[in-house]
Design a protein around this motif. Structure first.
Motif, short mmCIF file in Angstrom:
data_model
loop_
_atom_site.label_atom_id
_atom_site.label_comp_id
_atom_site.label_asym_id
_atom_site.label_seq_id
_atom_site.Cartn_x
_atom_site.Cartn_y
_atom_site.Cartn_z
N TYR A 23 2.54 -30.31 23.56
CA TYR A 23 1.74 -30.39 22.33
C TYR A 23 1.03 -29.06 22.08
O TYR A 23 1.05 -28.54 20.96
N ILE A 24 0.37 -28.53 23.11
CA ILE A 24 -0.34 -27.26 22.97
C ILE A 24 0.62 -26.13 22.62
O ILE A 24 0.38 -25.33 21.71
N LYS A 25 1.74 -26.08 23.32
CA LYS A 25 2.72 -25.01 23.11
C LYS A 25 3.30 -25.03 21.70
O LYS A 25 3.60 -23.98 21.13
N THR A 26 3.46 -26.22 21.12
CA THR A 26 4.09 -26.33 19.80
C THR A 26 3.09 -26.50 18.65
O THR A 26 3.49 -26.71 17.50
N ASN A 27 1.79 -26.41 18.97
CA ASN A 27 0.78 -26.54 17.91
C ASN A 27 -0.29 -25.44 17.93
O ASN A 27 -1.08 -25.34 17.00
N PHE A 28 -0.30 -24.62 18.99
CA PHE A 28 -1.29 -23.56 19.12
C PHE A 28 -0.60 -22.22 19.33
O PHE A 28 0.40 -22.14 20.05
N ALA A 29 -1.15 -21.19 18.72
CA ALA A 29 -0.73 -19.82 19.06
C ALA A 29 -1.50 -19.39 20.29
O ALA A 29 -2.60 -19.92 20.57
N LEU A 30 -0.96 -18.46 21.04
CA LEU A 30 -1.62 -18.01 22.26
C LEU A 30 -3.01 -17.48 21.96
O LEU A 30 -3.20 -16.66 21.06
N GLY A 31 -4.01 -17.98 22.68
CA GLY A 31 -5.39 -17.55 22.47
C GLY A 31 -6.15 -18.41 21.48
O GLY A 31 -7.37 -18.28 21.35
N GLU A 32 -5.45 -19.31 20.77
CA GLU A 32 -6.13 -20.18 19.80
C GLU A 32 -7.04 -21.17 20.53
O GLU A 32 -6.69 -21.68 21.60
N GLU A 33 -8.18 -21.46 19.92
CA GLU A 33 -9.20 -22.26 20.61
C GLU A 33 -9.85 -23.26 19.65
O GLU A 33 -10.08 -22.96 18.48
N ILE A 34 -10.11 -24.46 20.17
CA ILE A 34 -10.85 -25.48 19.42
C ILE A 34 -12.04 -25.91 20.28
O ILE A 34 -11.88 -26.26 21.45
N LYS A 35 -13.22 -25.88 19.69
CA LYS A 35 -14.42 -26.31 20.42
C LYS A 35 -14.59 -27.82 20.22
O LYS A 35 -14.89 -28.28 19.13
#
Length: 206
Positions: A23-35
């Motif tokens: 999920y993270i790999k296919t929904n986030f760019a490297l370094g992207e962050e959600i608080k």
């Protein structure tokens, strides 16, 4: 505890671990962050080496590390099978199952992720991309995303050496597999007497 129940623990952790990583790999760019909270963030990073980002230097460093992990997983698997066969304590078998599941979860990344995903720099990765993955078999990177900055700020000036410096606690970013390994080891340490009752009795007799 039966091998069937231990295997169920392993499969459950592997599913949670891999679903979260994919999920993270296919929904986030490297370094992207959600608080999520001030003390808990989802932060996508990739680990090329061992814990704490340590790497084996050289052109074959990554391959050596992955092969070492594969050998280690066979050793842990045998330890689990042997413990069940010898009617080892429930806490021991659960602990080994947790360690095995965590190790296997990160091995899957190291072995396969380089060929089933493309890179994540500046964009979201694709699963099974037409142009091929970002690396080759055995050269994948481990996906991490759990970040707990329990304290984030400047240390008071009165603290020796580090006073006035910017400090983050807890800084490492990790994943479900890492958590599983850590919990397994902690359980063994805390419940050492229950995990190894026969060994304790033999030591007492000696």
């Amino acid at each position: 505890m039966s091998l069937k129940k231990a295997s169920l623990i392993i499969v459950l952790i592997l599913i949670i671990d891999q679903v979260s990583k994919i999920y993270i790999k296919t929904n986030f760019a490297l370094g992207e962050e959600i608080k999520v909270f001030d003390w808990f963030h989802i932060l996508f990073v990739e680990n090329e080496g061992m814990a704490w980002g340590t790497k084996i230097p050289g052109a074959y460093g990554k391959l050596i590390l992955t092969l070492f992990r594969l050998v280690a997983i066979f050793g842990i698997g045998y330890w689990l099978w042997d413990s069940v066969k010898k009617n080892g304590s429930r806490i021991l078998i659960i602990s080994i199952a947790l360690i095995f599941a965590g190790a296997m979860g990160n091995i899957i990344d190291s072995v396969f992720y380089g060929i089933i995903f493309d890179g994540s720099y500046g964009h979201v990765a694709s699963f099974l991309p037409e142009g091929g993955g970002y690396s080759s078999l055995f050269h994948g990177k481990v996906v991490d995303m759990l970040y707990f900055p329990l304290y984030d700020g400047y240390l008071p000036g009165w603290i020796p050496v580090w006073g006035g410096n910017y400090f983050t606690f807890f800084e490492p970013v990790f994943n479900i597999a890492d958590s599983s390994i850590t919990i397994g080891v902690i359980l063994m340490l805390i419940f050492n007497k229950k995990a190894f009752p026969k060994q304790r009795k033999e030591e007492a007799k000696a």
